[in-house]
Design a protein around this motif. Structure first.
Motif: not given
Length: 548
Positions: A485-487, A476-477, A300-302, A529-530
Motif C-alpha cells: 500500500q505504501i508503494k 496516517q496512511l 522497490y517502492t520508488l 494494493e492501492g
C-alpha cells in the motif's frame, strides 16, 4: 416559456467528420444560436472542441471546462446539436448527463428534439445513446472485417515498420486502394544486422547498445531499446508474413487484450530475412524466454519516481550480488537509469542511487515536512510564489493567440478584396481560405487548453491549514499501511524525485482530484494494493504540487 434561461452551448467535431459529413463547428453554432434566440434563451457560454474524437473526454478541454462550470452553477441548461456531440459511448453520455442532473442542469439535444427533464426524455436519451453506440460499433466491426479479409489475401493493413515503406496501388473499376510494402534498403540493412547479432548469441541490451552507438534510429527516429529490438526479432513481417489481430481492443484492455492466436498469412511483399535465419532466432528467443526463479525479491517502492539527472528517464530497479570470502552472498539494491538498463551506455549512464538511502531519505523527509510547521510554512510560501509565476507565460501565450485569431479574420477580408479586384483567382482564394481556417482551428484548440489550465486553480494561493490537514491524512496512511500500500500511495502522491550527484535533491508531491478519490476516500476494508482507509476525509479544494 422560460425567459432569461441560461444556456451553455457545446459543439464538437472531429476532422474526419467535418471532411466526410459536413458537421462543421460553424453550422452547429449557427443552428443552436438561432434556436436560443427564437426561444428567448440567454447564451452564457459556448464550449467548442475542435478536431477531437467523441470516444472519451480525454483531451476535450472545453467539455471538461463545461463540467467544471456546471459544478459552479453558471448555467441552467446544456444544449447540443446531436447527443453524439457529447459522447459516442452510452456509459459516458449517461454519466455526464447524470452529473449535470445532480446540479439541476437540463441536457437538451436540438436534432433529436428532447430534453432530460422528463421520464420520457431520459428514456429517449438512453435509447438514442444506445443506437449511436450501436452505429459506431457496427462501423468498427465492418472495418475490422475488411482488414481481416485484406490480411487473409496477404495485404498490409497499414502502420510503420522498420525496413519497409507502405505504398498504395489503385486497382479495379471501383478504384480500390491496396497497401503494399516496399523494402527501404538502408533500413532493411539495420533489420538484418539485428537478426544476425541475435543469432550470433548477443542479448537484447547488447544489440540495442551496439545499434545505438552506430547512430541508427527506429522508424520514428528514436533510439533502440531492448523492447524495440525484441519486437523486431518477433515480427514475422520480415520473413514475408502478414500478422493481424495480435491485439484486441488494445486501447481499453492493453496487455490483457493480447491475442494468443493471431492471424498469420503469406504476404505479398518481399522478405528481408531468410526462413533459416528467422527459425534460428525464434528457437534462441524461446530458449532465453524461459523464466528463472528470482533469488531476490526486494521491495522497490520508488521505482519510476526518481529521475535520471543525465537524461531525465525514470530510474528502475537494479541490484548487484557480491560473493564474500566465506562463500555467502550479499545483495545490494539500487535505482538505475531506465534508458541505461534498456538501451545501453551509448544512450546514458547508470547513475545508480542506493535503494536503502533513497527510500529512507524520502520517508524521513516526508515525516519532517508533515511534523514541522516551520518547514511546511517555508515550502508553501515558495510554492505559492511559483504558482503565481507559472501563469504569466500562459497568459502571454493566450493574449498572443487572441491577436493571431483577430489577424486571421483581417487576412480573410483582405483575400476577399483581392478576389473582388480580380487580383487572385477563385482557386487561390479557396486554398488560402482553407489554410487560414486550419490555422484558426489549431489556435482555438490551443486557446481552449490554456484556458482550461488557467481556470484549474493553477494561480490560486494554497492555504497553510488546508495543506497541513491533507498531509496529516497522508501521515496516517504512510506509517500504518502495508508495504504494498505504501508503494501505491507514494506513486499516487509523488510526481517525481530529482537526483543530483547520486543524492536526492528534491521531492515533488502532487495533489489532485484523482489522488483524493483513490486514497483519501471513505473507509475501506479492502487490503488490495492501492486501497486505503482514512476517517472523515477532507475534501480536496486545490490541485497543486509541493516541492520538499
Amino acid at each position: 416559456m422560460l425567459t432569461n434561461h441560461r444556456i451553455a452551448i457545446y459543439a464538437r467535431v472531429s476532422t474526419e467528420e467535418q471532411a466526410e459529413f459536413g458537421y462543421s463547428i460553424d453550422a452547429q453554432l449557427d443552428t443552436l444560436r438561432a434556436y436560443c434566440n427564437l426561444h428567448q434563451k440567454v447564451i452564457v457560454g459556448e464550449y467548442v472542441d475542435r478536431g477531437v474524437s467523441g470516444k472519451s473526454i480525454e483531451g476535450r478541454y472545453e467539455l471538461q471546462k463545461l463540467l467544471r462550470d456546471a459544478k459552479q452553477g453558471l448555467f441552467d441548461e446544456v444544449l447540443v446539436w446531436k447527443i453524439n456531440r457529447i459522447s459516442r459511448r452510452t456509459i459516458d453520455l449517461l454519466k455526464i448527463v447524470e452529473e449535470l442532473s445532480q446540479k439541476r442542469i437540463t441536457f437538451r439535444s436540438f436534432s433529436e428534439n428532447f430534453e432530460t427533464e422528463t421520464a420520457m426524455g431520459k428514456f429517449a436519451l438512453q435509447m438514442l445513446g444506445a443506437v449511436g453506440e450501436l452505429e459506431r460499433n457496427t462501423i468498427v466491426d465492418n472495418v475490422r472485417m475488411g482488414m481481416k479479409q485484406r490480411a487473409r489475401s496477404g495485404q498490409w493493413n497499414g502502420g510503420k515498420v522498420l525496413g519497409y515503406r507502405s505504398s498504395q496501388a489503385v486497382r479495379g473499376q471501383r478504384h480500390r486502394k491496396d497497401s503494399t510494402l516496399e523494402i527501404v534498403p538502408e533500413e532493411a540493412a539495420i533489420v538484418r544486422k539485428i537478426f544476425e547479432l541475435y543469432a550470433s548469441g548477443k542479448g537484447l541490451k547488447a544489440i540495442a547498445n551496439q545499434i545505438n552507438r552506430e547512430g541508427h534510429t527506429t522508424k520514428r527516429g528514436n533510439t533502440f531499446s531492448t523492447d524495440s529490438i525484441k519486437q523486431i526479432i518477433l515480427n514475422p513481417v520480415y520473413v514475408g508474413k502478414i500478422r493481424y489481430l495480435q491485439h484486441e481492443n488494445w486501447n481499453e484492455r492493453r496487455r490483457k487484450g493480447k491475442n494468443a492466436t493471431p492471424m498469420l498469412e503469406d504476404g505479398g511483399h518481399e522478405p528481408i530475412i531468410s526462413e533459416e535465419l528467422w527459425g534460428k532466432v525464434q528457437i534462441l528467443q524461446k530458449s532465453k524466454a524461459v523464466t528463472t526463479s528470482r533469488t531476490f525479491d526486494g521491495k522497490y517502492t520508488l521505482t519510476g519516481l526518481l529521475r535520471c539527472p543525465q537524461c531525465g528517464a525514470a530510474m528502475v530497479a537494479s541490484r548487484t550480488v557480491n560473493k564474500l570470502k566465506d562463500g555467502s552472498r550479499i545483495v545490494r539494491r539500487y535505482y538505475s537509469c531506465g534508458n541505461f538498463k534498456s538501451k545501453g551506455s551509448s544512450v546514458c549512464s547508470a547513475n545508480s542511487v542506493k535503494a536503502e538511502y533513497a527510500e529512507s531519505f524520502v520517508y524521513q523527509r516526508l515525516k519532517e515536512v508533515i511534523n514541522s510547521e516551520r518547514i511546511l510554512a517555508d515550502v508553501i510560501s515558495a510554492m505559492n510564489q511559483h504558482r503565481k509565476g507559472n501563469t504569466i507565460p500562459l497568459q502571454e501565450e493566450l493574449k498572443a493567440i487572441r491577436q493571431k485569431v483577430e489577424s486571421i479574420e483581417g487576412k480573410r477580408q483582405k483575400y476577399f478584396g483581392l478576389f473582388e479586384d480580380e487580383l487572385v483567382d477563385r482557386e487561390t482564394l479557396a486554398n488560402r481560405l482553407e489554410e487560414l481556417k486550419a490555422e484558426k482551428e489549431r489556435l482555438l484548440a490551443r486557446k481552449s487548453e490554456i484556458e482550461w489550465e488557467l481556470g484549474n486553480d493553477n494561480s490560486q494561493t494554497v492555504d497553510f491549514d488546508y495543506v497541513r490537514a491533507i498531509l496529516a491524512q497522508l501521515d496516517q496512511l504512510l506509517f500504518k499501511a502495508s508495504t504494498g500500500q505504501i508503494k501505491s500511495l507514494l506513486h499516487l502522491v509523488i510526481k517525481q524525485i530529482s537526483i543530483k550527484n547520486r543524492k536526492i535533491e528534491a521531492i515533488e508531491l502532487n495533489f489532485d482530484e484523482d489522488m483524493q478519490k483513490h486514497f483519501l476516500a471513505a473507509p475501506s476494508d479492502d487490503e488490495s494494493e492501492g486501497a486505503f482507509s482514512v476517517l472523515r476525509p477532507r475534501p480536496l479544494l486545490y490541485k497543486f504540487s509541493l516541492v520538499i
